[in-house]
Scaffold this active site. Sequence first.
Site, PDB file in Angstrom:
ATOM      1  N   GLN A 166      11.123  17.797   1.104  1.00  0.00           N
ATOM      2  CA  GLN A 166       9.775  17.800   1.662  1.00  0.00           C
ATOM      3  C   GLN A 166       9.795  17.240   3.075  1.00  0.00           C
ATOM      4  OE1 GLN A 166       7.438  14.602   0.039  1.00  0.00           O
ATOM      5  NE2 GLN A 166       5.547  15.766   0.130  1.00  0.00           N
ATOM      6  N   GLY A 167       9.571  18.092   4.063  1.00  0.00           N
ATOM      7  CA  GLY A 167       9.609  17.644   5.448  1.00  0.00           C
ATOM      8  C   GLY A 167       8.219  17.337   5.989  1.00  0.00           C
ATOM      9  N   TYR A 168       7.755  16.145   5.666  1.00  0.00           N
ATOM     10  CA  TYR A 168       6.425  15.736   6.133  1.00  0.00           C
ATOM     11  C   TYR A 168       6.516  14.612   7.166  1.00  0.00           C
ATOM     12  CZ  TYR A 168       3.870  18.185   2.330  1.00  0.00           C
ATOM     13  OH  TYR A 168       3.325  19.106   1.483  1.00  0.00           O
ATOM     14  N   SER A 169       7.056  13.448   6.716  1.00  0.00           N
ATOM     15  CA  SER A 169       6.981  12.249   7.555  1.00  0.00           C
ATOM     16  C   SER A 169       7.849  12.355   8.795  1.00  0.00           C
ATOM     17  CB  SER A 169       7.443  11.035   6.756  1.00  0.00           C
ATOM     18  OG  SER A 169       6.737  10.942   5.559  1.00  0.00           O
ATOM     19  N   SER A 180      13.651  12.822   1.348  1.00  0.00           N
ATOM     20  CA  SER A 180      14.454  12.668   0.125  1.00  0.00           C
ATOM     21  C   SER A 180      15.252  13.940  -0.126  1.00  0.00           C
ATOM     22  CB  SER A 180      13.548  12.424  -1.088  1.00  0.00           C
ATOM     23  OG  SER A 180      12.787  11.264  -0.905  1.00  0.00           O
ATOM     24  N   GLU A 189       2.398  15.849  -6.135  1.00  0.00           N
ATOM     25  CA  GLU A 189       3.372  14.772  -5.995  1.00  0.00           C
ATOM     26  C   GLU A 189       2.847  13.492  -6.622  1.00  0.00           C
ATOM     27  OE1 GLU A 189       4.437  13.476  -1.979  1.00  0.00           O
ATOM     28  OE2 GLU A 189       6.279  12.627  -2.795  1.00  0.00           O
ATOM     29  N   SER A 231       1.185   5.724   0.776  1.00  0.00           N
ATOM     30  CA  SER A 231       1.352   4.335   0.340  1.00  0.00           C
ATOM     31  C   SER A 231       0.187   3.866  -0.514  1.00  0.00           C
ATOM     32  CB  SER A 231       1.466   3.426   1.559  1.00  0.00           C
ATOM     33  OG  SER A 231       0.186   3.334   2.162  1.00  0.00           O
TER      34      SER A 231
HETATM   35  C1  FAD Z   1      11.577   6.333  -1.438  1.00  0.00           C
HETATM   36  C2  FAD Z   1      10.885   7.137  -0.406  1.00  0.00           C
HETATM   37  C3  FAD Z   1      10.976   8.509  -0.420  1.00  0.00           C
HETATM   38  C4  FAD Z   1      10.352   9.279   0.544  1.00  0.00           C
HETATM   39  N1  FAD Z   1      10.502  10.630   0.507  1.00  0.00           N
HETATM   40  C5  FAD Z   1       9.903  11.376   1.463  1.00  0.00           C
HETATM   41  C6  FAD Z   1      10.103  12.794   1.497  1.00  0.00           C
HETATM   42  O1  FAD Z   1      10.805  13.343   0.644  1.00  0.00           O
HETATM   43  N2  FAD Z   1       9.517  13.498   2.464  1.00  0.00           N
HETATM   44  C7  FAD Z   1       8.720  12.918   3.417  1.00  0.00           C
HETATM   45  O2  FAD Z   1       8.191  13.607   4.250  1.00  0.00           O
HETATM   46  N3  FAD Z   1       8.527  11.578   3.444  1.00  0.00           N
HETATM   47  C8  FAD Z   1       9.112  10.798   2.499  1.00  0.00           C
HETATM   48  N4  FAD Z   1       8.930   9.439   2.510  1.00  0.00           N
HETATM   49  C9  FAD Z   1       8.153   8.849   3.576  1.00  0.00           C
HETATM   50  C10 FAD Z   1       6.782   8.341   3.136  1.00  0.00           C
HETATM   51  O3  FAD Z   1       5.923   9.394   2.861  1.00  0.00           O
HETATM   52  C11 FAD Z   1       6.231   7.426   4.246  1.00  0.00           C
HETATM   53  O4  FAD Z   1       7.106   6.332   4.378  1.00  0.00           O
HETATM   54  C12 FAD Z   1       4.853   6.905   3.912  1.00  0.00           C
HETATM   55  O5  FAD Z   1       3.903   7.951   3.945  1.00  0.00           O
HETATM   56  C13 FAD Z   1       4.400   5.771   4.823  1.00  0.00           C
HETATM   57  O6  FAD Z   1       4.557   6.082   6.167  1.00  0.00           O
HETATM   58  P1  FAD Z   1       5.326   5.090   7.172  1.00  0.00           P
HETATM   59  O7  FAD Z   1       6.639   4.809   6.584  1.00  0.00           O
HETATM   60  O8  FAD Z   1       5.242   5.662   8.530  1.00  0.00           O
HETATM   61  O9  FAD Z   1       4.498   3.739   7.130  1.00  0.00           O
HETATM   62  P2  FAD Z   1       3.219   3.407   7.976  1.00  0.00           P
HETATM   63  O10 FAD Z   1       2.284   4.540   7.941  1.00  0.00           O
HETATM   64  O11 FAD Z   1       3.612   2.873   9.283  1.00  0.00           O
HETATM   65  O12 FAD Z   1       2.622   2.243   7.090  1.00  0.00           O
HETATM   66  C14 FAD Z   1       3.070   0.892   7.161  1.00  0.00           C
HETATM   67  C15 FAD Z   1       2.081   0.048   6.383  1.00  0.00           C
HETATM   68  O13 FAD Z   1       0.772   0.180   6.962  1.00  0.00           O
HETATM   69  C16 FAD Z   1      -0.163   0.558   5.983  1.00  0.00           C
HETATM   70  N5  FAD Z   1      -1.165   1.466   6.550  1.00  0.00           N
HETATM   71  C17 FAD Z   1      -0.975   2.525   7.336  1.00  0.00           C
HETATM   72  N6  FAD Z   1      -2.139   3.151   7.588  1.00  0.00           N
HETATM   73  C18 FAD Z   1      -3.094   2.455   6.932  1.00  0.00           C
HETATM   74  C19 FAD Z   1      -4.495   2.598   6.768  1.00  0.00           C
HETATM   75  N7  FAD Z   1      -5.177   3.616   7.310  1.00  0.00           N
HETATM   76  N8  FAD Z   1      -5.130   1.700   6.000  1.00  0.00           N
HETATM   77  C20 FAD Z   1      -4.457   0.663   5.426  1.00  0.00           C
HETATM   78  N9  FAD Z   1      -3.152   0.493   5.543  1.00  0.00           N
HETATM   79  C21 FAD Z   1      -2.472   1.374   6.277  1.00  0.00           C
HETATM   80  C22 FAD Z   1       0.669   1.263   4.912  1.00  0.00           C
HETATM   81  O14 FAD Z   1       0.040   1.174   3.660  1.00  0.00           O
HETATM   82  C23 FAD Z   1       1.972   0.489   4.933  1.00  0.00           C
HETATM   83  O15 FAD Z   1       1.839  -0.624   4.110  1.00  0.00           O
HETATM   84  C24 FAD Z   1       9.575   8.652   1.557  1.00  0.00           C
HETATM   85  C25 FAD Z   1       9.462   7.270   1.574  1.00  0.00           C
HETATM   86  C26 FAD Z   1      10.110   6.516   0.614  1.00  0.00           C
HETATM   87  C27 FAD Z   1       9.965   5.035   0.666  1.00  0.00           C
END
Ligand code: FAD
Lengths: 365, 402
Positions: B127-130, B162, B245, B377
Amino acid sequence: MDFGLTLEQRQFDDSLRAFLTDHLPMERLRALAEPGIGYDETLWRNLTELGLHGLLVPERFGGAGLGVLDAALAAEALGHAAAPVPFVGSIVMATLGFMNSATEAQQDEYLPQIAAGECRFAVALPSFAGQTGSASVQWAGSRLSGRVTGVADAGAATHFLVYLADGHAAVVAADAPGVSTRMHRSIDRTRPVVDVTFDGALAERLDAANAPLVAARRVLDTGRIMLAADTLGAAQRMLDAAVAFAKERVQFGRVIGSFQGLKYTLAECVTALEPCRAMVWYAAYAQDALPDEARLTACHAKAHLGDVGRDVARLTTEVHGGMGFTDLLGLHYWFKRISFNRQMLGGPERCREEAADVQGWKLHA
Amino acid sequence: MDLMLSEPYQALQAEIRDFIRHHGDKSPKVGGGRKRPDQKTLDWQKRLVEHGYAGRTIPKEYGGFGATPDVMAAAVIAGEFARANVYAGLTNQGISMLVPTLLEVGTEEQKRQYVGPTIRGDIIWCQGYSEPGNGSDLANAQTKAELRDGYWIVNGQKIWTSSAHYADMMFLLCRTEPDKSKHDGLSYLLLSMKSPGLEARPLKTMTGRSEFNEVFFTDVKVPETQIVLGRGKGWYVANVTLKHERLMIGDASKMTARLEQLISLLQTSEIDGVKLIGISEYRDRLLRLQGEVLAWKAHNLRLLTEAAQGIDSGVKRMIIKYGGTMLGFRLSSLAVDALGAAGLPYESLGEDAEDDDATTWNIDYMYDVGLMIGGGSTNIQKNIIGERGLDLPREPKVQGRA
Ligand SMILES: Cc1cc2nc3c(=O)[nH]c(=O)nc-3n(C[C@H](O)[C@H](O)[C@H](O)COP(=O)(O)OP(=O)(O)OC[C@H]3O[C@@H](n4cnc5c(N)ncnc54)[C@H](O)[C@@H]3O)c2cc1C
């Protein structure tokens, strides 16, 4: 398979809730809560029209012959309204007590009266209910002696269904010689607790159960599910009130519901509470249909709702700020309803203890 | 409410028991995952699909078994496999997320091409999202794709992807309409991981293993027809995927299986010759969790019934990811505590070997934290529950930002 309510169940639920909304506006609830006896003649009579009293009574005795799940829905609605109705003891547990332990003749004598709302039983359980307080009743030569404290739904009881430690039950009229009662208004003014003393009171045994203790536990478990359902309704009411309040109250120039901290509090409440509804339904259904799971799910439902109810009651009160702590708003009626349910028929600790027993998880083994 | 097994389900149950009796010895070990399925797993998966124990409701023309959706049948199948401790089939992002998405919004051609091989485990998806700068704020994704001569030309970077290091294909969220607004400028593409210009670099996680990756795109060519639903519809499609998901992550059958493992762990571990299940503090924690798992299971049955009836479960569904990951973490936390000091030795053997029990629990315990972050999250879930589920007002927008 279908995990949900039937159309009839939803209609019954709707009509009961509509009835309670009409008949129990806040001023009325306040007035009824003052004496604290947990009973109102008019409300009780009017509820017979909905068939509430005969819900579990078999049709041949003038009831609707429905199941524990239907009763749980009613309990939830009554909790939602904080209704001063002795439903759990007089309607649910008493009916089941007769169905499980009474002869056909005894059923024929009492069940039609229960269904018609003409007699109101309170169920006095001995120590195996897991309540604090004292509970010791002896049976000798058709007479009862002893004392049970903390009996629920007895503020206006006409009869007692008294369980002995071996699971046998006996019926005694509340005004029979040798029966004396003392009512306490409880923290929950919609329901009192009563201490009852028997001093050689003449009673009638119900001896038809093959396994009296099993029959008695079934009555206890069903009572626990009813209390869990009542807590569910009360907690949902508090949550709905908090969500509505959060959309209206303005501070710092914004409605408080737009503050993330408050939003998270409410999100946590709904995440904890919503699965409880399915849990209560499942446990209630299990009483009638899944005997292997009946005890375990009843103990867990009572324990879990006790905990979730407490959290939701606190958090939703906090959401209301100072207003939440006032008598004026009346939110406290539901807070206290939940507190009452938690302690009756065994608190979470005791119910989990029994859940462990059911599974053979012994301590220090 | 009717949880009784009527005649056809009793027959199904008997049929499954028969299947397990005859073929159960060919089942791969239950649990594990997060690596490319081996041949044994693939053979098993094909067998399951043939018998309708996996991909059951997927139409025959797309390679499934073609049964009508039936919650009870699904429950009977899950129950029988769990009871026999036999592998119930692959769950991965392709099967649990992309397949339902394609069935909902894919073209006929896309369904024919991808659904069958995906449910058989032959195509593994990622899944290419983040992106490094856009995680929670997913709609702000900046990886761009421009249409030239019948191809999308993709440039940019994804991260925390992932399984990308062993996946065959990716579903990608990228910006194709730079002039449009943030949400309307995205599209959803399906592309091969072998495309020239695409590079996946494994990224080690806190478990010590490389479970996710950074993925770099330099002029990667993707045929124009590999778009799902159309230009500018990416945000909508991505949300269809995310819904699936979140349900996958909060899945109740996983909780049930874990609880069972936890019970036996407490029945076997001991301190000073006393089994942990006989020590009230441990036993009480277990009982609390058992109550919660029972609630979660019942809630899941309710959601399945509503889904079968075509009812949108609303907030009841939105709580699944947050509630499920919290419960999952508390289950693995008790396991780690039950293992105690004796469970501290930790050597993860990586993708090609089975880890010992203590290491496996510790990986789960850490990975559960990852699950709270991935897929939106915990905080984002609470925003969704509050704003969409309870209809609370949104946070005021910060001035001067899109
Ligand atoms: C085990 C694992 C597997 C993953 N697999 C994939 C994958 O297959 N494909 C993919 O695309 N991504 C994947 N991800 C990425 C995941 O989707 C992102 O890490 C996640 O969406 C959070 O984004 P970020 O890491 O940029 O954190 P940030 O967005 O920077 O967040 C950091 C903190 O700030 C908080 N925060 C951010 N915005 C808000 C808000 N509006 N209100 C309150 N709090 C907020 C968050 O809750 C978090 O605690 C994976 C991540 C993990 C840990």
